[in-house]
Motif scaffolding. Sequence first.
Motif, PDB file in Angstrom:
ATOM      1  N   THR A  77       0.830  -1.204   0.000  1.00 20.12           N
ATOM      2  CA  THR A  77       0.000   0.000   0.000  1.00 20.12           C
ATOM      3  C   THR A  77       0.864   1.253   0.000  1.00 20.12           C
ATOM      4  N   ALA A  78       0.315   2.317  -0.596  1.00 18.76           N
ATOM      5  CA  ALA A  78       1.039   3.589  -0.691  1.00 18.76           C
ATOM      6  C   ALA A  78       1.331   4.158   0.695  1.00 18.76           C
ATOM      7  N   LEU A  79       0.386   4.021   1.616  1.00 14.54           N
ATOM      8  CA  LEU A  79       0.577   4.554   2.966  1.00 14.54           C
ATOM      9  C   LEU A  79       1.737   3.866   3.675  1.00 14.54           C
ATOM     10  N   GLN A  80       1.852   2.544   3.547  1.00 15.32           N
ATOM     11  CA  GLN A  80       2.949   1.806   4.184  1.00 15.32           C
ATOM     12  C   GLN A  80       4.297   2.105   3.531  1.00 15.32           C
ATOM     13  N   ARG A  81       4.285   2.419   2.226  1.00 13.21           N
ATOM     14  CA  ARG A  81       5.553   2.668   1.519  1.00 13.21           C
ATOM     15  C   ARG A  81       6.153   4.029   1.852  1.00 13.21           C
ATOM     16  N   ARG A  82       5.367   4.937   2.401  1.00 14.87           N
ATOM     17  CA  ARG A  82       5.889   6.280   2.676  1.00 14.87           C
ATOM     18  C   ARG A  82       7.077   6.265   3.624  1.00 14.87           C
ATOM     19  N   ASP A 123      12.169  -5.173  -5.057  1.00 15.57           N
ATOM     20  CA  ASP A 123      10.769  -5.103  -5.479  1.00 15.57           C
ATOM     21  C   ASP A 123      10.144  -3.895  -4.786  1.00 15.57           C
ATOM     22  N   PHE A 124       9.804  -2.866  -5.586  1.00 16.85           N
ATOM     23  CA  PHE A 124       9.273  -1.625  -5.027  1.00 16.85           C
ATOM     24  C   PHE A 124       7.743  -1.620  -4.976  1.00 16.85           C
ATOM     25  N   ASN A 125       7.117  -2.651  -5.513  1.00 19.95           N
ATOM     26  CA  ASN A 125       5.667  -2.826  -5.469  1.00 19.95           C
ATOM     27  C   ASN A 125       4.895  -1.629  -6.026  1.00 19.95           C
ATOM     28  N   ASN A 173      -2.525   7.264  -9.758  1.00 16.98           N
ATOM     29  CA  ASN A 173      -2.709   7.220  -8.307  1.00 16.98           C
ATOM     30  C   ASN A 173      -1.553   7.893  -7.592  1.00 16.98           C
ATOM     31  N   SER A 174      -1.798   8.209  -6.330  1.00 17.96           N
ATOM     32  CA  SER A 174      -0.814   8.953  -5.545  1.00 17.96           C
ATOM     33  C   SER A 174       0.447   8.138  -5.310  1.00 17.96           C
ATOM     34  N   GLY A 175       0.346   6.810  -5.304  1.00 12.25           N
ATOM     35  CA  GLY A 175       1.530   5.981  -5.080  1.00 12.25           C
ATOM     36  C   GLY A 175       2.597   6.193  -6.128  1.00 12.25           C
TER      37      GLY A 175
END
Length: 370
Positions: free
Chosen positions: A113-118, A141-143, A159-161
Amino acid sequence: MSFAAWNVRGLNSPEKQTEIRKLINEHSLHLLAILETKIQEANVTAVHMKIAPSWKLFHNYPHSPLGRIWILYNPKVLTVHRMSDGAQHIHCSVTSIDDQKHFYISVVYAYNTALQRRRLWSDMVVLASLMCQSPWSIMGDFNIMRHFRETFGGSGRWNSGIIEFNECIHSAELSDLRYSVIRFTWTNKSPGVANITRKLDRGFYVMICGHPHFLFPAVVMKLKMLKCKLKQLNNKEFSDLSNRVLAAKDELQKCQVRLDDDPSNEGKARVNWLKDGDQNTLFFLKTFNNKCNRKKISRLTLASREITDSILVIKDEALRFFQAILGNNTGPYFGSSPLMKTIASPSLSPLLLISLASHLWRTSNSVSSL
C-alpha cells in the motif's frame, strides 16, 4: 562483481531452492538478495545450507516474521556490513577483498500500500543524503511502477503511489537502471482480458564523480576511444580556422572576378537551356518559376504611402495611374479606343496591364514629338 535480487514468492520448495543455486552458478554471482522467502525463522539455517552453505546470510526477521529480505554473499570475495534495516529494506556497506573498492547496496521489498511505503521513501531520501561521497546501488521489489507504460491491463487511473515514488526518486537523485530482455516482472496470472502485468522490480544507482571508483574500467576504455575519435574529428574539420576563413574569402573574391570578367557565363546559361529546358525537367520547372517570380508584382506602394499586396488593389491603382496620363489624349490609341478598353478589362493581370499602359505612354510621347 555480480549482484542480483529476486522475488521468489516462496523458498520452501526444493525446486525453487535448486533454481537459486543455478542462478548463482550460471551468473557467477557474489551477492544475491532473495525477497519474500516465506521461510519460518526456525527453518532459516536448514534452507541456507541447501542453497549456499559457504556463503553468509543477513535477514530482517526482527522486523518481519517471515523474513521478507535475505542477503546472501560470498565472504571470499566481499566484506559486507549491515548498516541499517527495517521491514522494507536492508542497507549494507560492501568492500571488494581483491581491490578494496568500497560501495553501498540497499535491498528493498516494499509494502503493497502507498501509505505503508511512505516510511520507505523517507528512509531512502535520508540514506541518499548520507551517500553523497560513495557509489550506491538500490535494487529489489518496489511494489509500484513509475509510469503507465510499465503496466499492461488493469486500471489506467493515475494514483498517488506513483507520484510519491517518483518524488522519492527525484529527491534522492537516483538513476534508473535500464532493463534488458524482460520488461514486466510481475503478473496476476489471470487468463485473457483479466491478465495484469507490471514492472515492479528494478534497480537504481548513484554514482559520484568525485569518488575514486566512479569510473569503472570499461567506461574508462570507452571514453579513451571516444577521446581519440574526437581529436581526429577536430584536427580534420575544425583545426586552423583562421587560415581556412582567409582561404575561403580569397576563393570567393576570385570567383567574383571570374564572373565579372567572363561575359560568356550568360551564354553558358543559354546552352543549358537549349540542352535541358524543353524536356519538362526539374531544370525547366525551376527556370519557369524563377521567370514567373521575377516578373511578378506582389507588392505596391500607393499614393498614400501605404503598401499593399492585394492583386485587385494593385491592378486598380495601375489603371488609375495610367488613365491619369493617357485618358485625356485623343487618337486611335487612347481614351475610349478598343486598346484602352482592353487595358481596363478585369481579366488582365496587373503586370500585363502596366506593360500595355507603358507601351501606350511611350507611343504618346513619340506622337507628341512629331
